[in-house]
Motif scaffolding. Structure first.
Motif, short mmCIF file in Angstrom:
data_model
loop_
_atom_site.label_atom_id
_atom_site.label_comp_id
_atom_site.label_asym_id
_atom_site.label_seq_id
_atom_site.Cartn_x
_atom_site.Cartn_y
_atom_site.Cartn_z
N MET A 186 43.05 7.67 -37.95
CA MET A 186 44.47 7.35 -37.93
C MET A 186 44.75 6.22 -36.94
O MET A 186 45.49 5.27 -37.25
CB MET A 186 45.26 8.60 -37.56
CG MET A 186 46.75 8.46 -37.59
SD MET A 186 47.59 10.07 -37.38
CE MET A 186 47.04 10.53 -35.73
N VAL A 187 44.13 6.29 -35.76
CA VAL A 187 44.29 5.22 -34.77
C VAL A 187 43.80 3.89 -35.35
O VAL A 187 44.44 2.85 -35.19
CB VAL A 187 43.51 5.56 -33.48
CG1 VAL A 187 43.48 4.37 -32.53
CG2 VAL A 187 44.13 6.77 -32.79
N ALA A 188 42.65 3.92 -36.04
CA ALA A 188 42.10 2.68 -36.61
C ALA A 188 43.05 2.07 -37.63
O ALA A 188 43.23 0.84 -37.67
CB ALA A 188 40.75 2.98 -37.25
N GLY A 189 43.67 2.89 -38.45
CA GLY A 189 44.63 2.37 -39.42
C GLY A 189 45.84 1.74 -38.76
O GLY A 189 46.30 0.67 -39.17
N LEU A 190 46.37 2.39 -37.73
CA LEU A 190 47.50 1.83 -36.99
C LEU A 190 47.11 0.53 -36.29
O LEU A 190 47.88 -0.44 -36.26
CB LEU A 190 47.99 2.84 -35.96
CG LEU A 190 48.60 4.14 -36.49
CD1 LEU A 190 48.89 5.10 -35.34
CD2 LEU A 190 49.87 3.87 -37.26
N LEU A 191 45.91 0.51 -35.73
CA LEU A 191 45.42 -0.67 -35.03
C LEU A 191 45.33 -1.88 -35.95
O LEU A 191 45.81 -2.98 -35.64
CB LEU A 191 44.05 -0.37 -34.42
CG LEU A 191 43.31 -1.50 -33.72
CD1 LEU A 191 44.04 -1.93 -32.45
CD2 LEU A 191 41.88 -1.08 -33.39
N LEU A 192 44.74 -1.69 -37.13
CA LEU A 192 44.55 -2.81 -38.04
C LEU A 192 45.83 -3.18 -38.78
O LEU A 192 45.96 -4.31 -39.26
CB LEU A 192 43.43 -2.51 -39.03
CG LEU A 192 42.04 -2.33 -38.41
CD1 LEU A 192 40.98 -2.21 -39.49
CD2 LEU A 192 41.70 -3.48 -37.46
#
Length: 312
Positions: free
Chosen positions: A137-143
């Motif tokens: 989830m963090v990776a999706g928000l980051l990108l």
């Protein structure tokens, strides 16, 4: 940026607080790692790196799950090194050895410290990014906010895809209990959420879990129970793969809805792999099958979109 020899003393002492001493798997990996730090709030974001930079592959960044640390990937790091990847695994802000984020207390608060750290560590070069559970989830928000940071994304067991009508599990609290009663609660929580095979709960999994949860300083996270990942992925422009354990406790019977959910929101969705005989912590429970799926996903994600995908 500061580079120090691994292992970190604080991580080792936390693992020693779990049943028995630090597991040999952890000690062996710590001895091979280089420890880096980048600024995070009032302290540091701690990164662990294995292997050398490769002309074939960019840095491979693995983000761990909630209440975790880099040790969520303990059964995968050496195989990824053998496959030629330079592996970078942070302790996410608020977990493990990393400081709290400067503001906020959920996945969205981790975006800017991670972005700043990635730019400080390898400049404008995009990485290959893999996120497990909360880390997915963090990776999706980051990108979504910083699409230039990654060449491709692989989400593993990620929540917040908007397909589950209500929470599929309930964890038990343990912090209020006497020390001699806490281990049974940790065993229960591993069985309810993380692992399908009860035989795996004792030993390494339990020791890692205890060492990690006692260092979780962000216990009131709520975004995992929303559809925030599904709402973020339309802004992710790189290739995206997904890998889930077939029996992931986050989804249970709703897991069949996942592929269509990803296809509906990801501009360049490359596919979803279900790993048989695995629960939520799929890379720990079935490391060989997971590694085969991950390496295939990384190889595919390194290629341009095909004509049929581009025309979707």
């Amino acid at each position: 940026m500061v580079t120090l020899p691994a292992p970190a003393a604080s991580a080792e002492s936390a693992l020693s607080a779990a049943p028995g001493s630090a597991p040999p798997e952890v000690l062996r990996l710590q001895a091979q790692a280089t420890r880096h730090t980048t600024p995070c709030g009032e302290g540091d974001l701690v990164w662990h790196a294995w292997g050398r930079a490769s002309p074939q592959w960019p840095p491979l960044v693995l983000l761990h799950g909630g209440s975790g640390s880099w040790t969520h990937w303990v059964r995968n790091i050496e195989d990824l090194m053998t496959a030629g990847h330079q592996v970078w695994v942070p302790d996410l802000p608020g977990f493990g050895d990393s400081a709290l984020p400067p503001v906020g207390a959920d996945a969205d608060a981790l975006v800017e410290p991670l972005c700043a750290g990635m730019r400080a560590l390898w400049g404008p070069q995009p990485c290959d990014l893999v996120g497990f559970s909360f880390g997915g989830m963090v990776a999706g928000l980051l990108l979504a906010d910083h699409p230039e940071l990654a060449r491709q994304l692989v989400v593993v067991g990620a929540p917040a895809m908007g397909v589950v009508p209500n929470r599929q599990f309930e964890l038990k609290g343990w912090r209020h209990l006497p020390a001699d009663q806490q281990l049974d609660v940790h065993r229960h929580n591993l069985a309810v959420l993380m692992l399908q095979d009860p035989a795996l709960i004792e030993g390494l999994a339990l020791r890692l879990h205890v060492a990690n949860v006692v260092r979780d300083r962000m216990p009131r996270r709520r975004l995992a129970h929303t559809d925030i990942l599904a709402r973020s992925l339309p802004r992710v422009t790189c290739p995206v793969h997904a890998i889930y354990g077939r029996n992931d406790a986050l989804y249970k019977r709703w897991i069949v809805e996942l592929e269509a959910a990803f296809q509906a929101v990801v501009p360049d969705f490359r596919g979803l792999d279900f790993i048989p005989d695995a629960g939520h912590w799929v890379q720990f429970e079935q490391p060989r099958a997971f590694m085969a799926a991950l390496l295939a996903a990384l190889a595919d994600g390194a290629q341009p979109a095909s004509a049929d995908r581009a025309g979707r």
